[in-house]
Enzyme design. Structure first.
Site, PDB file in Angstrom:
ATOM      1  N   ALA A 194       0.743  -1.472   0.045  1.00 45.73           N
ATOM      2  CA  ALA A 194       0.119   0.160  -0.029  1.00 45.73           C
ATOM      3  C   ALA A 194       0.776   1.267  -0.149  1.00 45.73           C
ATOM      4  CB  ALA A 194      -1.129  -0.064   1.134  1.00 45.73           C
ATOM      5  N   ALA A 195       1.915   1.409   0.633  1.00 47.10           N
ATOM      6  CA  ALA A 195       2.632   2.540   0.601  1.00 47.10           C
ATOM      7  C   ALA A 195       3.150   3.226  -0.809  1.00 47.10           C
ATOM      8  CB  ALA A 195       4.052   2.417   1.476  1.00 47.10           C
ATOM      9  N   PRO A 196       2.956   4.365  -1.000  1.00 46.86           N
ATOM     10  CA  PRO A 196       2.887   5.402  -0.037  1.00 46.86           C
ATOM     11  C   PRO A 196       1.157   5.812   0.219  1.00 46.86           C
ATOM     12  CG  PRO A 196       3.589   6.616  -2.170  1.00 46.86           C
ATOM     13  CD  PRO A 196       3.497   4.951  -2.329  1.00 46.86           C
ATOM     14  N   CYS A 256       3.362  -1.407 -12.467  1.00 46.39           N
ATOM     15  CA  CYS A 256       3.898  -0.219 -13.366  1.00 46.39           C
ATOM     16  C   CYS A 256       4.863  -0.501 -14.141  1.00 46.39           C
ATOM     17  CB  CYS A 256       4.002   0.953 -12.473  1.00 46.39           C
ATOM     18  SG  CYS A 256       5.365   0.930 -11.268  1.00 46.39           S
ATOM     19  N   GLU A 269       1.799  -2.412   4.517  1.00 50.85           N
ATOM     20  CA  GLU A 269       2.798  -2.152   3.747  1.00 50.85           C
ATOM     21  C   GLU A 269       3.934  -2.948   4.436  1.00 50.85           C
ATOM     22  OE1 GLU A 269       4.536  -0.866   1.174  1.00 50.85           O
ATOM     23  OE2 GLU A 269       6.546  -1.476   1.885  1.00 50.85           O
ATOM     24  N   ASP A 276       4.106  -8.896   6.592  1.00 56.01           N
ATOM     25  CA  ASP A 276       4.592  -9.604   5.519  1.00 56.01           C
ATOM     26  C   ASP A 276       3.303 -10.197   4.881  1.00 56.01           C
ATOM     27  OD1 ASP A 276       7.263 -10.877   4.152  1.00 56.01           O
ATOM     28  OD2 ASP A 276       5.487 -12.329   4.094  1.00 56.01           O
ATOM     29  N   ASP A 329      -1.082  -4.139  -5.714  1.00 55.35           N
ATOM     30  CA  ASP A 329      -0.252  -3.325  -6.688  1.00 55.35           C
ATOM     31  C   ASP A 329       0.785  -3.680  -6.409  1.00 55.35           C
ATOM     32  OD1 ASP A 329       0.122  -1.101  -8.270  1.00 55.35           O
ATOM     33  OD2 ASP A 329       0.114   0.237  -6.656  1.00 55.35           O
ATOM     34  N   LYS A 333      -3.373   4.149  -3.778  1.00 53.62           N
ATOM     35  CA  LYS A 333      -4.598   3.354  -4.016  1.00 53.62           C
ATOM     36  C   LYS A 333      -5.404   3.201  -2.646  1.00 53.62           C
ATOM     37  CE  LYS A 333      -2.712   1.496  -7.802  1.00 53.62           C
ATOM     38  NZ  LYS A 333      -1.297   2.168  -7.645  1.00 53.62           N
TER      39      LYS A 333
HETATM   40  N1  SAM Z   1       0.144   0.836  -3.857  1.00 48.90           N
HETATM   41  C1  SAM Z   1       0.872   1.913  -3.603  1.00 48.90           C
HETATM   42  C2  SAM Z   1       0.357   3.263  -4.025  1.00 48.90           C
HETATM   43  O1  SAM Z   1      -0.800   3.196  -5.016  1.00 48.90           O
HETATM   44  O2  SAM Z   1       0.732   4.343  -3.567  1.00 48.90           O
HETATM   45  C3  SAM Z   1       2.311   1.673  -4.453  1.00 48.90           C
HETATM   46  C4  SAM Z   1       2.810   0.461  -4.183  1.00 48.90           C
HETATM   47  S1  SAM Z   1       4.443  -0.039  -5.001  1.00 48.90           S
HETATM   48  C5  SAM Z   1       4.194  -0.265  -6.341  1.00 48.90           C
HETATM   49  C6  SAM Z   1       4.696  -1.565  -4.048  1.00 48.90           C
HETATM   50  C7  SAM Z   1       4.889  -1.733  -2.551  1.00 48.90           C
HETATM   51  O3  SAM Z   1       5.101  -2.992  -2.294  1.00 48.90           O
HETATM   52  C8  SAM Z   1       5.954  -0.858  -2.055  1.00 48.90           C
HETATM   53  O4  SAM Z   1       5.662  -0.088  -1.183  1.00 48.90           O
HETATM   54  C9  SAM Z   1       6.961  -1.885  -1.459  1.00 48.90           C
HETATM   55  O5  SAM Z   1       7.696  -1.376  -0.320  1.00 48.90           O
HETATM   56  C10 SAM Z   1       6.052  -3.037  -1.272  1.00 48.90           C
HETATM   57  N2  SAM Z   1       6.872  -4.223  -1.211  1.00 48.90           N
HETATM   58  C11 SAM Z   1       8.353  -4.649  -1.732  1.00 48.90           C
HETATM   59  N3  SAM Z   1       8.381  -5.799  -1.388  1.00 48.90           N
HETATM   60  C12 SAM Z   1       7.484  -6.567  -0.972  1.00 48.90           C
HETATM   61  C13 SAM Z   1       7.142  -7.854  -0.703  1.00 48.90           C
HETATM   62  N4  SAM Z   1       8.046  -8.850  -0.568  1.00 48.90           N
HETATM   63  N5  SAM Z   1       5.834  -8.044  -0.160  1.00 48.90           N
HETATM   64  C14 SAM Z   1       4.917  -7.166  -0.328  1.00 48.90           C
HETATM   65  N6  SAM Z   1       5.086  -5.805  -0.569  1.00 48.90           N
HETATM   66  C15 SAM Z   1       6.189  -5.509  -0.956  1.00 48.90           C
END
Ligand code: SAM
Length: 455
Positions: free
Chosen positions: A112-114, A231, A134, A161, A178, A117
């Protein structure tokens, strides 16, 4: 790259141009309040300079150029979120697949970060519960900040996780993934993404995407909706993941109807012919994006009934109730000294989630009782549930910036006690008016550190 809609020449051309597309999504609650108050004095704000509407999201707008968001008080007040236009297509996906009756729906935003969505989901599922998760701790802190500013009481932020969600089988009605990806869709706005891109990384991302989906899948209920997005332009992270999903789980791919004028390209996975939707920056006004939706056809659908939130005392309930609008719609509980308000309907959910996840934020922290004094929290000032009878002190633009820099505010002839600092009648945070000074309660960690331009 042999993928539908990809044209090398157009792709290179659009990346050679230095054009930046900037867009924002309005917070329906706060922007409505603003419209009712009139916005004549807010010319510094991005919301006074909207260029055109984004076709697939009713709250999305393009801006004519990228302003300094740092020096727009309404940005800090959560009146809008700066979000890339293609990503807002999630709204249209939900409209076509989840429909309008979202009462009581439980929604997980797994990566979810930042918070782009998640804030969209908070607006779409006004009568549902959104869990914004996140995994990375530092990024979860940014997520808390953005969700706090958005002000919705029906959002929980967790820092877990994906595999931790397997403790909640069949719980969520909707799961949005996402996924972290190789990021080629952001080449135009982020030169670093180009340097970091490699075939090996695409492969690694694809494996990680499968792991994330496999880990979280059980938490979606039978009949639930799964939305997957990246993306990235890489087939391994997009269409091939759709094939992997169809091959490993009982899911039904959900085709969408797309208005031809939008420039969105429908693609199909090789094996299972699952439909996905691609956004190319030379066909849409937005960055690279991919999204697809599925209905889950296996597993269970579970109701969780857990009790066990720490109750507030009578004094705490009364003191909190005075600061909250329609307090009967909320239940209060205690956590780490703070008094938290959550919609009554989701009381059991908070307890169930708390049992299995590390919750960074749940509902709205209203404040705490220090002796007989109620000290309201910043989350409450940002929220839509703060009592409308609390006095507001409207600040002019330079004062609003000073307030957000956590500087001293001049003592005026204000009513003594707790007041809300406002700009355009939208809350910025708390002030306490004492006989000889005004205390600024803006959170120190979120203050504007830069000097205002021209100083
Ligand atoms: N959904 C967010 C938004 O719309 O602002 C953007 C999300 S970004 C594309 C992907 C996110 O997945 C990041 O915040 C990242 O830290 C997290 N991420 C990285 N490795 C991950 C993992 N193994 N499992 C779950 N999330 C992970």
């Amino acid at each position: 790259m042999n993928i539908k809609g990809f044209g090398r020449e157009a792709f290179e051309q659009v990346h050679a141009l230095e054009e930046q597309v900037t867009s924002i999504r309005l917070n329906p609650f706060k922007s409505v309040a603003l419209a009712m108050n009139g916005k004549d004095n807010l010319t510094q704000s991005a919301i006074c300079n909207l260029k055109s509407a984004i076709a697939w999201c009713p709250h999305g707008f393009y801006l004519p150029h990228r302003p300094s968001f740092t020096f727009d008080p309404l940005f800090h007040a959560g009146v809008y979120y700066v979000q890339e236009a293609s990503s807002m297509f999630l709204w249209e996906v939900l409209k076509q697949t989840a429909g309008d009756n979202t009462n009581g729906m439980k929604v997980l935003d797994l990566c979810a970060a930042p918070g782009g969505k998640s804030t969209l989901l908070a607006s779409y599922f006004q009568h549902g519960l959104v869990v914004a998760n996140e995994v990375i701790k530092a990024r979860a802190a940014v997520l808390v900040e953005n969700i706090t500013k958005w002000g919705s009481a029906n959002v929980i932020v967790s820092n877990n996780d994906p595999k931790d969600f397997s403790a909640l089988p069949g719980y969520f009605d909707i799961m949005v993934i996402d996924a972290p990806c190789s990021g080629s869709g952001l080449f135009r706005r982020d030169a670093q993404a180009i340097n970091e891109w490699s075939e090996e990384n695409v492969q690694l991302c694809s494996q990680r995407q499968q792991r994330i989906l496999a880990d979280a899948y059980a938490a979606l209920k039978n009949g639930g909706l799964l939305v997957y997005s990246t993306c990235s332009y890489s087939k391994q992270e997009d269409e091939d993941i759709l094939d992997w999903l169809c091959g490993n789980f009982e899911v039904e791919n959900l085709p969408l109807s797309i208005n031809g004028a939008w420039g969105i390209v429908e693609t199909e996975s090789d094996i299972h012919k699952a439909k996905g939707y691609r956004f190319y920056p030379y066909k849409v006004q937005g960055e690279g994006f991919f999204i697809a939706a599925f209905r889950k056809k296996d597993g269970i659908a579970e109701e969780y009934r857990v009790q066990g939130l720490t109750k507030t005392t009578k004094e705490e309930t009364e003191a909190t109730g005075r600061f909250i609008q329609e307090d009967s719609a909320f239940t209060f509980f205690k956590q780490g000294g703070g008094i938290i308000a959550i919609p009554v309907a989701f009381k059991n959910d908070v307890a169930a989630l708390q049992k299995h996840l590390y919750l960074r934020k749940a509902g709205i922290t209203a404040g705490s009782l220090k002796g007989s004094d109620f000290v309201p929290a910043h989350e409450l000032a940002m929220s839509m549930i703060v009592n409308k009878n609390i006095p507001g002190i409207e600040l002019a633009y330079p004062q609003a910036i000073q307030y957000l820099q956590k500087k001293d505010i001049e003592t005026g002839n204000f009513e003594k006690g707790w007041s809300l600092a406002t700009y355009g009648n939208i809350n910025l945070g708390w002030m306490k008016v004492l006989p000889n000074r005004v205390n600024n309660y803006y959170p120190v960690e979120w203050r504007i550190l830069k000097d205002a331009p021209g100083r």
